[in-house]
Design an enzyme around this catalytic site. Sequence first.
Site, PDB file in Angstrom:
ATOM      1  N   ASN A  60      57.595 -11.682  52.748  1.00 24.62           N
ATOM      2  CA  ASN A  60      57.077 -11.030  53.949  1.00 24.62           C
ATOM      3  C   ASN A  60      57.308 -11.979  55.122  1.00 24.62           C
ATOM      4  O   ASN A  60      56.619 -12.994  55.254  1.00 24.62           O
ATOM      5  CB  ASN A  60      55.567 -10.747  53.762  1.00 24.62           C
ATOM      6  CG  ASN A  60      54.927 -10.195  55.018  1.00 24.62           C
ATOM      7  OD1 ASN A  60      55.622  -9.775  55.945  1.00 24.62           O
ATOM      8  ND2 ASN A  60      53.600 -10.188  55.055  1.00 24.62           N
ATOM      9  N   LYS A 105      56.813 -11.389  58.174  1.00 27.47           N
ATOM     10  CA  LYS A 105      55.849 -11.123  59.260  1.00 27.47           C
ATOM     11  C   LYS A 105      56.582 -11.045  60.610  1.00 27.47           C
ATOM     12  O   LYS A 105      57.736 -10.645  60.650  1.00 27.47           O
ATOM     13  CB  LYS A 105      54.754 -12.192  59.282  1.00 27.47           C
ATOM     14  CG  LYS A 105      54.118 -12.418  57.925  1.00 27.47           C
ATOM     15  CD  LYS A 105      52.831 -13.192  58.052  1.00 27.47           C
ATOM     16  CE  LYS A 105      52.366 -13.628  56.684  1.00 27.47           C
ATOM     17  NZ  LYS A 105      50.970 -14.023  56.682  1.00 27.47           N
ATOM     18  N   HIS A 131      48.614  -4.447  54.394  1.00 29.33           N
ATOM     19  CA  HIS A 131      48.473  -5.903  54.490  1.00 29.33           C
ATOM     20  C   HIS A 131      47.188  -6.222  55.269  1.00 29.33           C
ATOM     21  O   HIS A 131      46.838  -5.509  56.218  1.00 29.33           O
ATOM     22  CB  HIS A 131      49.696  -6.502  55.194  1.00 29.33           C
ATOM     23  CG  HIS A 131      49.759  -7.992  55.075  1.00 29.33           C
ATOM     24  ND1 HIS A 131      48.997  -8.819  55.866  1.00 29.33           N
ATOM     25  CD2 HIS A 131      50.453  -8.801  54.243  1.00 29.33           C
ATOM     26  CE1 HIS A 131      49.237 -10.077  55.531  1.00 29.33           C
ATOM     27  NE2 HIS A 131      50.117 -10.095  54.541  1.00 29.33           N
ATOM     28  N   GLU A 138      46.612  -8.264  57.481  1.00 28.79           N
ATOM     29  CA  GLU A 138      46.808  -8.468  58.920  1.00 28.79           C
ATOM     30  C   GLU A 138      46.887  -7.131  59.657  1.00 28.79           C
ATOM     31  O   GLU A 138      46.636  -7.071  60.865  1.00 28.79           O
ATOM     32  CB  GLU A 138      48.059  -9.334  59.154  1.00 28.79           C
ATOM     33  CG  GLU A 138      47.778 -10.787  58.774  1.00 28.79           C
ATOM     34  CD  GLU A 138      48.986 -11.631  58.457  1.00 28.79           C
ATOM     35  OE1 GLU A 138      50.123 -11.170  58.666  1.00 28.79           O
ATOM     36  OE2 GLU A 138      48.797 -12.765  57.968  1.00 28.79           O
ATOM     37  N   GLU A 167      45.973 -10.203  47.327  1.00 28.37           N
ATOM     38  CA  GLU A 167      46.063 -11.257  48.338  1.00 28.37           C
ATOM     39  C   GLU A 167      44.669 -11.534  48.902  1.00 28.37           C
ATOM     40  O   GLU A 167      44.232 -10.848  49.849  1.00 28.37           O
ATOM     41  CB  GLU A 167      46.967 -10.795  49.488  1.00 28.37           C
ATOM     42  CG  GLU A 167      48.388 -10.510  49.080  1.00 28.37           C
ATOM     43  CD  GLU A 167      49.329 -10.698  50.261  1.00 28.37           C
ATOM     44  OE1 GLU A 167      50.153 -11.615  50.198  1.00 28.37           O
ATOM     45  OE2 GLU A 167      49.204  -9.977  51.250  1.00 28.37           O
ATOM     46  N   GLY A 171      47.795 -17.903  54.385  1.00 29.81           N
ATOM     47  CA  GLY A 171      48.137 -18.826  55.471  1.00 29.81           C
ATOM     48  C   GLY A 171      47.142 -19.954  55.686  1.00 29.81           C
ATOM     49  O   GLY A 171      47.159 -20.607  56.726  1.00 29.81           O
ATOM     50  N   SER A 219      49.317 -18.447  50.408  1.00 37.47           N
ATOM     51  CA  SER A 219      49.492 -19.917  50.421  1.00 37.47           C
ATOM     52  C   SER A 219      50.325 -20.475  49.269  1.00 37.47           C
ATOM     53  O   SER A 219      50.102 -21.607  48.833  1.00 37.47           O
ATOM     54  CB  SER A 219      48.125 -20.616  50.463  1.00 37.47           C
ATOM     55  OG  SER A 219      47.538 -20.422  51.722  1.00 37.47           O
TER      56      SER A 219
HETATM   57  C1  PEP Z   1      51.090 -12.904  53.274  1.00 35.15           C
HETATM   58  O1  PEP Z   1      50.801 -12.865  54.471  1.00 35.15           O
HETATM   59  O2  PEP Z   1      51.296 -11.864  52.639  1.00 35.15           O
HETATM   60  C2  PEP Z   1      51.181 -14.212  52.621  1.00 35.15           C
HETATM   61  C3  PEP Z   1      51.268 -14.269  51.328  1.00 35.15           C
HETATM   62  O3  PEP Z   1      51.178 -15.289  53.473  1.00 35.15           O
HETATM   63  P1  PEP Z   1      51.248 -16.857  53.114  1.00 35.15           P
HETATM   64  O4  PEP Z   1      52.156 -16.998  51.929  1.00 35.15           O
HETATM   65  O5  PEP Z   1      51.837 -17.474  54.345  1.00 35.15           O
HETATM   66  O6  PEP Z   1      49.864 -17.277  52.817  1.00 35.15           O
END
Ligand code: PEP
Length: 236
Positions: free
Chosen positions: A8, A10, A90, A92, A155, A161, A197
């Site tokens: 992803n 983003k 997601h 976000e 997630e 993040g 992460s």
């Molecule tokens: C995400 O936003 O789906 C994600 C997994 O982000 P990160 O790996 O940066 O934590």
Amino acid sequence: MPKLIVANYKMNGSKKLYATIIKKINKLKVMDTKIVLCPPFVYLDEFRLKNRFVSLGCQDITNEDNSKSTGQISPKMLLEFQVEYVIVGHSERRKLGEKDEQINEKVKICLNNGLQPIICVGEEKKSDKLDSVLFQVEQAIKNTPKNIIPIIAYEPVWAIGTGKLPEVSRINRMSKKIRTKITDLGYQNCILLYGGSINSNNFKEIMLSQIDGLLLGGVSLRIDEFIKIVKGIDDD
Ligand code: PEP
């Protein structure tokens, strides 16, 4: 079943960065891993993928079935760019106000048009009850055909993040709960991903849990590190 790795990107990247990423991805050799790359909509046309292990995805889709939707992207448009997968729900986007009902509409729009939704679920805080995640799963796939195999990305919002990771035991508990929920609802199976992460130092530990793959955010922009993770999983 091959492991599934979803990138992803983003709201990141540029034509230049994606040209480098695509060049390396097209040369990537894997045996038993499926990779899905999800760039921002405006870069979809840059992703001329020439690797049978790699498919194109995107980060959202409209929930409306009418053309009077300024700023929205329809399934027909995505199919013109060979998109096969869509990240839906997601955290976000949930933060921007997306509700379970809209997520369910998006899931159904994907399925009605031959697109595979990747449904994101996860608890807000580490102290939250894991069962709240099951509600998100149930709402997202409500009234969808029972012969689909939903792709669910667990997630935890607090892990996205932040550099914080859940223990393998927590992912396993969640995995068991989600898989049981899926079968209780009448589906045969699901493909369960973990996201939040992940980097090249911690992916091996997380892959010890009962998951079928990973959803990667930040690390997917660092193409050499991303490839290291893919190869590490493929070699196992
Ligand atoms: C995400 O936003 O789906 C994600 C997994 O982000 P990160 O790996 O940066 O934590």
